[in-house]
Design a protein around this motif. Structure first.
Motif, mmCIF file in Angstrom:
data_model
loop_
_atom_site.group_PDB
_atom_site.id
_atom_site.type_symbol
_atom_site.label_atom_id
_atom_site.label_comp_id
_atom_site.label_asym_id
_atom_site.label_seq_id
_atom_site.Cartn_x
_atom_site.Cartn_y
_atom_site.Cartn_z
ATOM 1 N N GLN A 140 -66.392 28.011 -66.618
ATOM 2 C CA GLN A 140 -65.401 28.883 -67.185
ATOM 3 C C GLN A 140 -64.851 28.351 -68.289
ATOM 4 O OE1 GLN A 140 -64.822 31.926 -66.184
ATOM 5 N NE2 GLN A 140 -65.966 32.212 -64.376
ATOM 6 N N TRP A 141 -64.654 28.682 -69.575
ATOM 7 C CA TRP A 141 -64.160 28.291 -70.865
ATOM 8 C C TRP A 141 -62.695 28.780 -70.695
ATOM 9 C CZ3 TRP A 141 -68.659 29.877 -74.700
ATOM 10 C CH2 TRP A 141 -69.749 29.166 -74.426
ATOM 11 N N GLY A 142 -62.419 29.752 -69.883
ATOM 12 C CA GLY A 142 -61.023 30.108 -69.917
ATOM 13 C C GLY A 142 -60.045 29.228 -69.566
ATOM 14 N N VAL A 143 -60.579 28.145 -68.929
ATOM 15 C CA VAL A 143 -59.582 26.783 -68.330
ATOM 16 C C VAL A 143 -59.004 26.251 -69.458
ATOM 17 C CG1 VAL A 143 -59.628 24.743 -67.262
ATOM 18 C CG2 VAL A 143 -61.002 26.436 -66.227
ATOM 19 N N VAL A 144 -59.815 26.274 -70.699
ATOM 20 C CA VAL A 144 -59.194 25.638 -72.025
ATOM 21 C C VAL A 144 -58.833 26.660 -72.850
ATOM 22 C CG1 VAL A 144 -59.729 24.722 -74.005
ATOM 23 C CG2 VAL A 144 -60.734 23.647 -71.837
ATOM 24 N N LEU A 145 -59.568 27.993 -72.993
ATOM 25 C CA LEU A 145 -58.907 28.891 -73.977
ATOM 26 C C LEU A 145 -57.704 29.680 -73.665
ATOM 27 C CD1 LEU A 145 -62.422 30.694 -74.765
ATOM 28 C CD2 LEU A 145 -61.070 29.031 -76.224
ATOM 29 N N TRP B 73 -57.842 29.074 -90.076
ATOM 30 C CA TRP B 73 -59.454 29.001 -89.724
ATOM 31 C C TRP B 73 -59.785 28.954 -88.324
ATOM 32 C CZ3 TRP B 73 -63.167 26.062 -87.976
ATOM 33 C CH2 TRP B 73 -64.375 26.458 -88.068
ATOM 34 N N LEU B 74 -58.818 28.101 -87.706
ATOM 35 C CA LEU B 74 -58.867 27.646 -86.443
ATOM 36 C C LEU B 74 -58.437 28.880 -85.492
ATOM 37 C CD1 LEU B 74 -58.185 23.693 -86.362
ATOM 38 C CD2 LEU B 74 -60.489 24.824 -85.967
ATOM 39 N N GLY B 75 -57.323 29.382 -85.986
ATOM 40 C CA GLY B 75 -56.689 30.446 -85.117
ATOM 41 C C GLY B 75 -57.555 31.507 -85.160
ATOM 42 N N GLY B 76 -58.294 32.045 -86.252
ATOM 43 C CA GLY B 76 -59.224 32.888 -86.197
ATOM 44 C C GLY B 76 -60.275 32.960 -85.402
ATOM 45 N N ALA C 117 -61.501 35.009 -81.931
ATOM 46 C CA ALA C 117 -62.758 35.468 -81.551
ATOM 47 C C ALA C 117 -63.213 35.031 -80.308
ATOM 48 C CB ALA C 117 -63.719 35.083 -82.833
ATOM 49 N N ALA C 118 -63.071 33.748 -79.918
ATOM 50 C CA ALA C 118 -63.562 33.265 -78.701
ATOM 51 C C ALA C 118 -62.753 34.172 -77.612
ATOM 52 C CB ALA C 118 -63.092 31.675 -78.733
ATOM 53 N N ILE C 119 -61.574 34.211 -77.848
ATOM 54 C CA ILE C 119 -60.650 34.943 -76.692
ATOM 55 C C ILE C 119 -61.416 36.307 -76.352
ATOM 56 C CG2 ILE C 119 -58.388 35.834 -76.179
ATOM 57 C CD1 ILE C 119 -58.504 33.016 -75.546
ATOM 58 N N TRP C 120 -61.639 37.044 -77.677
ATOM 59 C CA TRP C 120 -62.031 38.503 -77.631
ATOM 60 C C TRP C 120 -63.421 38.498 -76.687
ATOM 61 C CZ3 TRP C 120 -66.255 41.160 -79.160
ATOM 62 C CH2 TRP C 120 -66.104 42.725 -79.249
ATOM 63 N N LEU C 121 -64.059 37.456 -76.727
ATOM 64 C CA LEU C 121 -65.486 37.421 -75.931
ATOM 65 C C LEU C 121 -65.352 36.761 -74.727
ATOM 66 C CD1 LEU C 121 -67.798 36.121 -79.014
ATOM 67 C CD2 LEU C 121 -68.082 38.318 -77.646
ATOM 68 N N LEU C 122 -64.103 36.376 -74.257
ATOM 69 C CA LEU C 122 -63.957 35.394 -73.062
ATOM 70 C C LEU C 122 -64.298 36.098 -71.896
ATOM 71 C CD1 LEU C 122 -63.295 32.808 -71.595
ATOM 72 C CD2 LEU C 122 -60.695 33.455 -71.659
ATOM 73 N N PRO C 123 -63.818 37.642 -71.692
ATOM 74 C CA PRO C 123 -64.291 37.924 -70.418
ATOM 75 C C PRO C 123 -65.705 38.202 -70.220
ATOM 76 C CG PRO C 123 -62.832 39.336 -71.582
ATOM 77 C CD PRO C 123 -63.178 38.262 -72.567
#
Length: 415
Positions: free
Chosen positions: A389-394, A362-365, A369-375
């Motif tokens: 910038q959330w990418g620092v964590v993602l 569940w967490l992986g999914g 999804a968050a990575i898909w929206l990250l850009p």
């Protein structure tokens, strides 16, 4: 396929379609506003492809004033104001002669036509870059083409789709088509910071033909530019990059840190000294590089090796801007590949009720999804800096997911 799974798959495609429509509307509104501003002389509206305007201007300078003049900031700035009077900010030229030579023909067309060609070619190159891994992951084309990384790169007018294609082919074909892989690796001299780790992956994987072809291709490209303009152009390039690194990357000139989804930029924004910021960056980059090298050395599945190599390349860049996140589509597809049972399972995590590790799935999914929206988030954070910038964590989290997949070979896609 269960009824719930089919409904979820349709929901994912609907959401992706909505995101794509919103991006197209934003691009259309920007294009209209820019064209109107240019016609009326309204100041402040950047042209569509605001970085592409620098490429086009450098092309004009190279053709009419000589290649070396592109590194003169006064000349470059004055001509950007002349060609794009509605936008007062100016960009720098930081690319090596190998790329300057490549883009010289751009100004043979008016800017609007040149940008239209660039946008069309970018979509085609993106489709070519994801073709193989999309078929392995069995993602719908709509979900792949709606990925915000593509449209953010096009909106910025950047070349990150080109480097995505070169890197993906280089990594994916090094064993099956080493000459093609080596040529693509060598052509990354247009943006060499992304190519420096390729020899490591190939040495670990004993891909000698690809490595030798890469070195030969890169050497020929550099030799051609030396024959074209001599060493003075390379000297100007190194001087410009060194100055940019000292004034902008390390000191945050122009607010650049707000557009960088990196540990280094995050640390500097929050008051870390330069050595401390580099130490934190290294604490993420070095383990990522070593893990990817281990996957290539041990003959792990191609999907995991490619995903880890791309993520290690991104995480090893202290200077990384939001438009480079178009590269994330390939690791996402590689991680989607293990669930190949049906169309729905390729774009959603397993049902927790059917998994012995339901919470992890569940967490992986949700992470994917968050990575898909990250850009998109990274671009919005550059416009509205309090978002951060959330990418620092993602980005490290996605690398950690690849590590977890490597430790669970039953879930990994065969090479």
């Amino acid at each position: 396929m269960s009824t719930g799974g089919a409904a979820l798959a349709r929901g994912v495609e609907f959401a992706a379609g909505a995101v794509m429509l919103l991006q197209w509307l934003a691009l259309g509104a920007w294009a209209y506003s820019w064209l109107t501003s240019e016609a009326q002389g309204t100041a402040g509206m950047p042209p569509l492809g605001h970085d592409f305007r620098v490429y086009w201007t450098v092309s004009w300078i190279t053709t009419h004033l000589g290649a070396l003049a592109a590194f003169d900031t006064a000349t470059l700035g004055a001509l950007q104001h002349q060609f794009f009077p509605a936008y007062t900010e100016t960009g720098r030229w930081l690319y090596p002669p190998t790329y300057q030579w490549l883009i010289q023909p751009l100004s043979a067309m008016p800017y609007r036509w040149a940008y239209g060609v660039y946008a069309s070619v970018s979509v085609a190159l993106y489709a070519a870059a994801v073709w193989h891994w999309r078929s392995q992951a069995r993602w719908p084309w709509l979900v792949v083409m709606a990925f915000p990384g593509l449209w953010i790169a096009m909106m910025a007018g950047q070349n990150s789709v080109v480097t995505l294609l070169l890197m993906t082919v280089a990594l994916s074909c090094s064993a099956s088509r080493p000459l093609l892989a080596g040529v693509c690796g060598g052509l990354l001299v247009i943006k060499p910071q992304f190519a420096v780790l390729l020899p490591l992956w190939w040495v670990c994987g004993r891909q000698w033909r690809a490595l030798l072809t890469m070195l030969l291709t890169g050497g020929v490209c550099c030799a051609l530019t030396l024959a074209w303009e001599g060493w003075s152009l390379w000297g100007a390039f190194f001087t410009s990059v060194s100055k940019f690194n000292a004034e902008v990357v390390q000191q945050g000139g122009g607010g650049i840190w707000h557009a960088m989804p990196t540990i280094f930029a995050f640390a500097r924004l929050h008051g870390a000294t330069l050595p401390a910021a580099y130490a934190l960056y290294g604490a993420v980059a070095v383990p990522s590089i070593l893990f990817a090298a281990w996957l290539w050395a041990t003959g792990a599945s191609l999907s995991l090796s490619v995903a880890a190599a791309i993520m290690a390349t991104l995480l090893s860049q202290p200077y990384l801007l939001y438009y480079e996140l178009v590269w994330l589509i390939v690791p996402l597809l590689c991680l989607g590949a293990p669930n190949v049972g049906d169309r729905a399972s390729a774009i959603r995590p397993p049902d927790p009720a059917c998994s012995s590790d339901g919470l992890s799935a569940w967490l992986g999914g949700r992470l994917l999804a968050a990575i898909w929206l990250l850009p998109l988030q990274a671009y919005l954070a550059a416009l509205w800096t309090p978002m951060g910038q959330w990418g620092v964590v993602l980005l490290p989290a996605l690398m950690l997911m690849i590590v977890c997949r490597a430790r669970r070979p039953a879930l990994s896609m065969p090479a």
